[in-house]
Design a protein around this motif. Structure first.
Motif, PDB file in Angstrom:
ATOM      1  N   TYR A  57      19.264  45.391   1.204  1.00  0.00           N
ATOM      2  CA  TYR A  57      20.706  45.119   1.438  1.00  0.00           C
ATOM      3  C   TYR A  57      21.322  44.108   2.361  1.00  0.00           C
ATOM      4  O   TYR A  57      22.060  43.338   2.281  1.00  0.00           O
ATOM      5  N   ALA A  58      20.333  44.083   3.643  1.00  0.00           N
ATOM      6  CA  ALA A  58      20.623  42.984   4.718  1.00  0.00           C
ATOM      7  C   ALA A  58      20.605  41.622   4.030  1.00  0.00           C
ATOM      8  O   ALA A  58      21.187  40.761   4.402  1.00  0.00           O
ATOM      9  N   LEU A  59      19.489  41.492   3.299  1.00  0.00           N
ATOM     10  CA  LEU A  59      19.255  40.185   2.499  1.00  0.00           C
ATOM     11  C   LEU A  59      20.184  39.757   1.791  1.00  0.00           C
ATOM     12  O   LEU A  59      20.649  38.668   1.730  1.00  0.00           O
ATOM     13  N   THR A  60      20.555  40.638   0.911  1.00  0.00           N
ATOM     14  CA  THR A  60      21.808  40.502  -0.135  1.00  0.00           C
ATOM     15  C   THR A  60      23.125  39.998   0.560  1.00  0.00           C
ATOM     16  O   THR A  60      23.801  39.196   0.075  1.00  0.00           O
ATOM     17  N   ARG A  61      23.174  40.807   1.618  1.00  0.00           N
ATOM     18  CA  ARG A  61      24.546  40.643   2.469  1.00  0.00           C
ATOM     19  C   ARG A  61      24.683  39.279   2.806  1.00  0.00           C
ATOM     20  O   ARG A  61      25.787  38.735   2.879  1.00  0.00           O
TER      21      ARG A  61
END
Length: 68
Positions: A57-61
């Motif tokens: 989630y952090a990487l896609t954000r």
């Protein structure tokens, strides 16, 4: 004494007593990490939180462009 020294002592002792040799250090590390991950996911589900994916989630954000 580190893990390698202990392993060498254990293999020597097993050879003298004609017992089964112990597993080498680090043999089951991935299995232990997977078990810990599965347990943490299970406790999150029981608590009613999302089961995982915080890193993804952090990487896609970060990859998504910000709205102007």
């Amino acid at each position: 004494m580190n893990a390698l020294h202990q392993y060498l002592f254990d293999t020597y002792r097993a050879a003298r007593l004609e017992e089964a040799m112990p597993p080498a250090p680090g043999t089951h590390d991935l299995a232990v990490l997977r078990a810990v991950r599965d347990h943490r996911r299970f406790t999150r589900v029981l608590a009613g939180r999302p089961a995982g994916g915080r890193l993804r989630y952090a990487l896609t954000r970060r990859r998504r462009p910000r709205p102007c």
